[in-house]
Scaffold this active site. Sequence first.
Site: not given
Length: 961
Positions: A519, A522, A620, A636, A694
């Site tokens: 996660d 980026e 992610r 998210d 989740h």
Amino acid sequence: MLTFYFISCLIVFSQLELNAHSYNNPQRGITTVDMPDIVKTDPKYRIDCAPDIDEYHSFCELNLSKNRTTNVTNSICTARGCVWDPINAGLNITTCYIPLEKGGYGLVGEPNVISNTTTRYTLNRQAISAANDVSLFNRDIDDLDVQVSVSGVNMVRMTIRDANSQRYEVPVPIRWNPSVSSAMPARIIQFQMTKTTNDQVGFRVRRTNTQSIIFDTTFFANGFIYDDNFLQLVTTIPSRNIYGFGENTHRSFRHILKQSYRYPMFARDQWPTGVNENLYGVHPFYMVIESDGQAFGIFILNSNAQDYKFDEFDTNQAMLTYRTIGGILDIMVFAGPTPEQVIQQYQSVIGKPYMPPYWALGFQLSRYGYNSLKNMKAAMNRTLNANIPLDIMYGDIDYFYKRLDFTWNPVDFDGLPEYVDWLHENGMKFITILDPAIDSEEKNYSTFTEGQKANIWIKWPEDRNLQLNETGNRNMLGYVWPDGKTVFPDFFYPATSDWWKSEIRQYYSKLKFDGLWIDMNEPANFDTNKDAPWNWNRPELWNLHCPIDKELLENPPYKTAICSDYLSDKTLCMIGEQTNGRGQLYKQYNVHSLYGWSETLISLAAARTTDNKRSVVISRSTFPSSGAYVGHWLGDNAADWSHLKYNIIGMLEFNLFGIPYIGADICGYFNNATEEMCQRWMQLGAFNPFFRNHNGFGFIDQDPGIFSAKAIASNRRAVELRYTLIPYLYTLFHRVHTSGGTVVRSMAHVFPSDVECLSLDEQFLWGSSLLIAPVIYENHVNKSLYLPATDRWFDYYTGEEQLTTGKVTISAPLEFMPLYLRGGAIIPHQQSAVNTVAARKKPLYLIVALDSTQYASGELFWDDGDSIDTYQRSIYNYFLFNHGPQRLTIQPWVYKYPQMSNETKLDEIRIYGRSTRPVRILWNGQEVTPVTQWTFNTTSNVLTMTKLALNMSKTHRFTFL
């Protein structure tokens, strides 16, 4: 006028006397093109000369930058060599534009034919006359080298570089093999260099069969800009059926062209909101379906910040304005001609999708905010006590000690290793989260100290280290989830791979996890350039500040349409450095969007070293070729009804991007889902390849066993349905892993010649035969869908043929989701069980849906579900199923995993759509007993054979008399 132009082009093209087996003669292919009247006269086709000013607020709606003025002035415009025209200005019509006779590049000399696959061209800005010069940012590159190569009969590549200086190029390895052979069939696309009457060059690719021009910058040759920090091209598109580019939230799968958004692509810690925000990954690939049903794809290999805008062009075409602020222009064209062939060709370049383990297709349960092992177990027990199948439990950062990687809270999660062992004993798995940001201040934290010894962190440049007085070294410090200031591993650096693998192996020796969830890669950094991060834990202010007023890379003249004032917003400074350990330095300005990709490669390799199993990694942030190593979740999202549709669109897009192991956070990450929403989302989620419920910290529990008894029963049916279909889903993954392609498909993908299908994005298919039509709107108890009349369609549950095709409305009460089988398919199933370990021992069954000629076919791939490269090592079984008139054959085409015969039998076969009731049924010449072993429903025309107990290692032939 435009129609006349295209007819003229066809005549010119036919006169070129193309050799179908060789590359187009470059000298004869340079054609002068007159502009159509609409480009000359319609102001909406003007090329914007002040894109940095964002005159009409086309940049990210979430954060219109305070640093970008909204006023274009005459003086700014004319200083750039452009035309100022406020009189004709209007919505999306710029007041400052590049006139047709200015800008662009001219051809210098003759093309250089390097081989029968490759030709080089030299371009120069001044070749079109210095008097016609226009410069937006005064850093234009004067001389360009254009290399055009072909690969096979259906792929063309145009690589445009600075002729005099080396520029950054994406270090992601791709597979491009220039090739042409007289043994090949005729080429289906051809490159052609063109020029305008002002001698500005254009790049054109057209089909050889229909002469359709699928890529063409000629009409907007004045908009071709190659500045050091601003590269732009504008191409026309022969259709308005455009899909792809991302990662963004698109409100429809087919791009909206009228009053369209400008979308940015630059990896960002950004949740989807439904506007034009740049999300976690970068995928500069789009696909187009033409009016005749042929498809093509365009891939622009670039990792710098970039943006794109699709618009209408002429009466039935489209256009793309593409911009990037670094690197080179490297454009690949894939001619298909079917949508699936386009994706297979794309994946031949970026890599075919990863093959997940069998258990990774089961149901997965997670949340950020269990906060204790007791609560984690409670969610699991609610699910199991409701008899809902479950394969995987997750640990989010709340199970860590102080949110530190490779730890667990010894108080709140006391007994976690024993719990994970218990999961394994009961056929389940555990996946741990890992974030790349490593705490540099935690005492006795070996993960940091070992990394520091190896000197593996992202660095400040030697001559611009804003934290030197604080750190005494070049490590770039930020702040994310841990209590201390964080450093960031440089995953390009070989020593980082050794450190990461070592940390993962050591952690596995303490906690036997089965996969990794990577996660925040980026990479995310909280509130860069602000006074302090939002979660800062000390009274004195501190943050990572970048030299935004002193460095061009931090504050380039054009920042793209990203959702921020600066490129470094929510991430590291753009001047940050990485290295490949072999003398090559990379700036974050160039490789920022590759961070997640670089982490995925070594994460999968590391996970596989733990127990030599296939494992799974979910990332992610992704980039082209990530799908060869990992899956992805859609980030998210929110418990909002609109996000159910975004779920479908995201699945479809990531299948185009080569990442079919894809899914959303079921029931939403942010906010509290209603029972109805979660129930409907569980139905949809059962058809997400990555199937995980989740949600986020501070919201209500939404695991499927926490709701009312009626909702729980509905959730159970949805998950059980998923488990019965895992053999089919696993086979689809095997197919794309070995041959390339998609698992989840749009209706347009499967029926590209049916105009009704081109815009559909509220129904989809697994493969080409199982149609899924989820209800995605609140309080809806009916579902409107479309069934192409070219095929037979059967109610999946009952086998009854749907005699009314086209646009239909189906009853869909809350506990029900419509599914249809397309005639001609044989779908393998297996009885559901509490998890995939137990399910794999249950009997298989087939559903056969006959087409109008009573034919159908299917296949099944089977291995141990967990070992690495079973196909490559020939440790697998592959079955072919074929139904013809009065015969069904089940054949083990490959049978090299003999353990299957000891575990799994084929017990039942249902055949939908038989025209008559058989009088007798023979199995390998022996009579099948009617009533006790087979029945025929004369109302639904469904033949059911049961109690077969067929050994799958043998060939079985059923004859219907």
